[in-house]
Design a protein around this motif. Sequence first.
Motif, PDB file in Angstrom:
ATOM      1  N   SER A  26       0.827  -1.216   0.000  1.00 16.47           N
ATOM      2  CA  SER A  26       0.000   0.000   0.000  1.00 16.47           C
ATOM      3  C   SER A  26       0.859   1.264   0.000  1.00 16.47           C
ATOM      4  O   SER A  26       0.392   2.326  -0.391  1.00 16.47           O
ATOM      5  N   VAL A  27       2.119   1.143   0.412  1.00 13.66           N
ATOM      6  CA  VAL A  27       2.997   2.314   0.382  1.00 13.66           C
ATOM      7  C   VAL A  27       3.198   2.788  -1.056  1.00 13.66           C
ATOM      8  O   VAL A  27       3.308   3.984  -1.321  1.00 13.66           O
ATOM      9  N   ALA A  28       3.220   1.836  -2.006  1.00 15.03           N
ATOM     10  CA  ALA A  28       3.359   2.197  -3.418  1.00 15.03           C
ATOM     11  C   ALA A  28       2.131   2.978  -3.878  1.00 15.03           C
ATOM     12  O   ALA A  28       2.241   3.939  -4.647  1.00 15.03           O
ATOM     13  N   HIS A  29       0.978   2.581  -3.399  1.00 17.78           N
ATOM     14  CA  HIS A  29      -0.261   3.282  -3.750  1.00 17.78           C
ATOM     15  C   HIS A  29      -0.241   4.713  -3.203  1.00 17.78           C
ATOM     16  O   HIS A  29      -0.642   5.661  -3.890  1.00 17.78           O
ATOM     17  N   ALA A  30       0.245   4.886  -1.989  1.00 19.04           N
ATOM     18  CA  ALA A  30       0.319   6.227  -1.388  1.00 19.04           C
ATOM     19  C   ALA A  30       1.223   7.140  -2.206  1.00 19.04           C
ATOM     20  O   ALA A  30       0.895   8.308  -2.450  1.00 19.04           O
ATOM     21  N   LEU A  31       2.354   6.621  -2.650  1.00 20.29           N
ATOM     22  CA  LEU A  31       3.258   7.429  -3.472  1.00 20.29           C
ATOM     23  C   LEU A  31       2.605   7.796  -4.798  1.00 20.29           C
ATOM     24  O   LEU A  31       2.721   8.923  -5.271  1.00 20.29           O
ATOM     25  N   ARG A  32       1.920   6.834  -5.389  1.00 20.30           N
ATOM     26  CA  ARG A  32       1.262   7.092  -6.675  1.00 20.30           C
ATOM     27  C   ARG A  32       0.209   8.181  -6.530  1.00 20.30           C
ATOM     28  O   ARG A  32       0.074   9.056  -7.383  1.00 20.30           O
ATOM     29  N   ARG A  33      -0.534   8.125  -5.447  1.00 17.83           N
ATOM     30  CA  ARG A  33      -1.583   9.138  -5.227  1.00 17.83           C
ATOM     31  C   ARG A  33      -1.004  10.537  -5.110  1.00 17.83           C
ATOM     32  O   ARG A  33      -1.645  11.517  -5.461  1.00 17.83           O
ATOM     33  N   ARG A  34       0.207  10.639  -4.623  1.00 17.94           N
ATOM     34  CA  ARG A  34       0.840  11.948  -4.466  1.00 17.94           C
ATOM     35  C   ARG A  34       1.828  12.249  -5.597  1.00 17.94           C
ATOM     36  O   ARG A  34       2.498  13.268  -5.591  1.00 17.94           O
ATOM     37  N   GLY A  35       1.948  11.341  -6.554  1.00 13.84           N
ATOM     38  CA  GLY A  35       2.821  11.566  -7.706  1.00 13.84           C
ATOM     39  C   GLY A  35       4.295  11.600  -7.357  1.00 13.84           C
ATOM     40  O   GLY A  35       5.078  12.275  -8.025  1.00 13.84           O
ATOM     41  N   LEU A  36       4.668  10.862  -6.327  1.00 12.73           N
ATOM     42  CA  LEU A  36       6.063  10.869  -5.866  1.00 12.73           C
ATOM     43  C   LEU A  36       6.832   9.649  -6.366  1.00 12.73           C
ATOM     44  O   LEU A  36       6.291   8.543  -6.396  1.00 12.73           O
ATOM     45  N   PRO A  37       8.101   9.843  -6.711  1.00 12.00           N
ATOM     46  CA  PRO A  37       8.944   8.682  -7.001  1.00 12.00           C
ATOM     47  C   PRO A  37       9.414   8.056  -5.687  1.00 12.00           C
ATOM     48  O   PRO A  37       9.425   8.716  -4.638  1.00 12.00           O
ATOM     49  N   GLY A  38       9.789   6.798  -5.768  1.00  7.62           N
ATOM     50  CA  GLY A  38      10.279   6.120  -4.581  1.00  7.62           C
ATOM     51  C   GLY A  38      11.380   5.144  -4.913  1.00  7.62           C
ATOM     52  O   GLY A  38      11.553   4.733  -6.058  1.00  7.62           O
ATOM     53  N   VAL A  39      12.133   4.788  -3.891  1.00  8.27           N
ATOM     54  CA  VAL A  39      13.178   3.775  -3.989  1.00  8.27           C
ATOM     55  C   VAL A  39      12.935   2.788  -2.857  1.00  8.27           C
ATOM     56  O   VAL A  39      12.751   3.186  -1.710  1.00  8.27           O
ATOM     57  N   LEU A  40      12.914   1.525  -3.195  1.00 10.21           N
ATOM     58  CA  LEU A  40      12.766   0.476  -2.202  1.00 10.21           C
ATOM     59  C   LEU A  40      14.052  -0.332  -2.182  1.00 10.21           C
ATOM     60  O   LEU A  40      14.417  -0.946  -3.191  1.00 10.21           O
ATOM     61  N   THR A  41      14.788  -0.297  -1.077  1.00 13.58           N
ATOM     62  CA  THR A  41      15.974  -1.135  -0.954  1.00 13.58           C
ATOM     63  C   THR A  41      15.497  -2.526  -0.575  1.00 13.58           C
ATOM     64  O   THR A  41      14.885  -2.719   0.472  1.00 13.58           O
ATOM     65  N   ALA A  42      15.730  -3.464  -1.453  1.00 17.24           N
ATOM     66  CA  ALA A  42      15.229  -4.825  -1.285  1.00 17.24           C
ATOM     67  C   ALA A  42      16.206  -5.647  -0.458  1.00 17.24           C
ATOM     68  O   ALA A  42      17.162  -6.199  -0.984  1.00 17.24           O
ATOM     69  N   HIS A  43      15.963  -5.721   0.832  1.00 22.08           N
ATOM     70  CA  HIS A  43      16.805  -6.523   1.712  1.00 22.08           C
ATOM     71  C   HIS A  43      16.364  -7.979   1.725  1.00 22.08           C
ATOM     72  O   HIS A  43      17.031  -8.831   2.301  1.00 22.08           O
ATOM     73  N   ASP A  44      15.204  -8.233   1.144  1.00 21.00           N
ATOM     74  CA  ASP A  44      14.739  -9.603   0.987  1.00 21.00           C
ATOM     75  C   ASP A  44      14.085  -9.702  -0.384  1.00 21.00           C
ATOM     76  O   ASP A  44      14.112  -8.754  -1.158  1.00 21.00           O
ATOM     77  N   SER A  45      13.508 -10.824  -0.669  1.00 25.92           N
ATOM     78  CA  SER A  45      12.985 -11.051  -2.019  1.00 25.92           C
ATOM     79  C   SER A  45      11.464 -11.088  -2.054  1.00 25.92           C
ATOM     80  O   SER A  45      10.870 -11.812  -2.832  1.00 25.92           O
ATOM     81  N   LYS A  46      10.822 -10.295  -1.211  1.00 26.31           N
ATOM     82  CA  LYS A  46       9.366 -10.299  -1.117  1.00 26.31           C
ATOM     83  C   LYS A  46       8.683 -10.037  -2.458  1.00 26.31           C
ATOM     84  O   LYS A  46       7.616 -10.583  -2.731  1.00 26.31           O
TER      85      LYS A  46
END
Length: 193
Positions: A26-46
């Motif tokens: 849902s964090v991706a959805h929140a960023l999309r709603r605000r038109g923000l780019p994001g970076v997710l550091t993948a410490h696991d393979s979820k």
Amino acid sequence: MLIATIDEFEPDLVHFHSTSRQLTPSVAHALRRRGLPGVLTAHDSKQVCATNGFWDERLNEACTACRSGRALSRMKNIAVRRCVRGSATASAFALAEIPIADRLWARSNVILHAPSRFMSDMLGNAPYIPNRVRFLELPWDAPRPRTPAEGWESRVIFFGRLERGKGVDILLDAWKSVEDELTSAELIIAGGG
């Protein structure tokens, strides 16, 4: 909650350190709603594995079955394998998340940062994560010789969860060779599980 925080702080970019345990897609959805780019550091393979670690928890073995295929085939893999804690119920919850997570991440403006070349390859080769994985090659200096603290010259510490996926069994097997060469060597294992 995240949208309220974004509105209050007005960031230009949002960085997440993994979302598999404390946060949801849902964090991706929140960023999309605000038109923000994001970076997710993948410490696991979820993003590509229901168990977060390319590990079938029922069979206690490595598994990469969900790195390819559409959502439906990946969901079938999880249901048939019961790979999440060896439980049909836990696996059902995990497989239900796949189509939702795929959609939220795909529609977001989030780049996945892989902290290792291995993780980059594992995530980047999944067809449902197109062109969104980046690996930053860091210019490590040559290792410097270190002098161990007095009394620790022949000690090795493993610190982490005590589960098969962490390879503690492999460490214990390899430790026999160390003890043959260095009888004063000491292995300390700390962790729960």
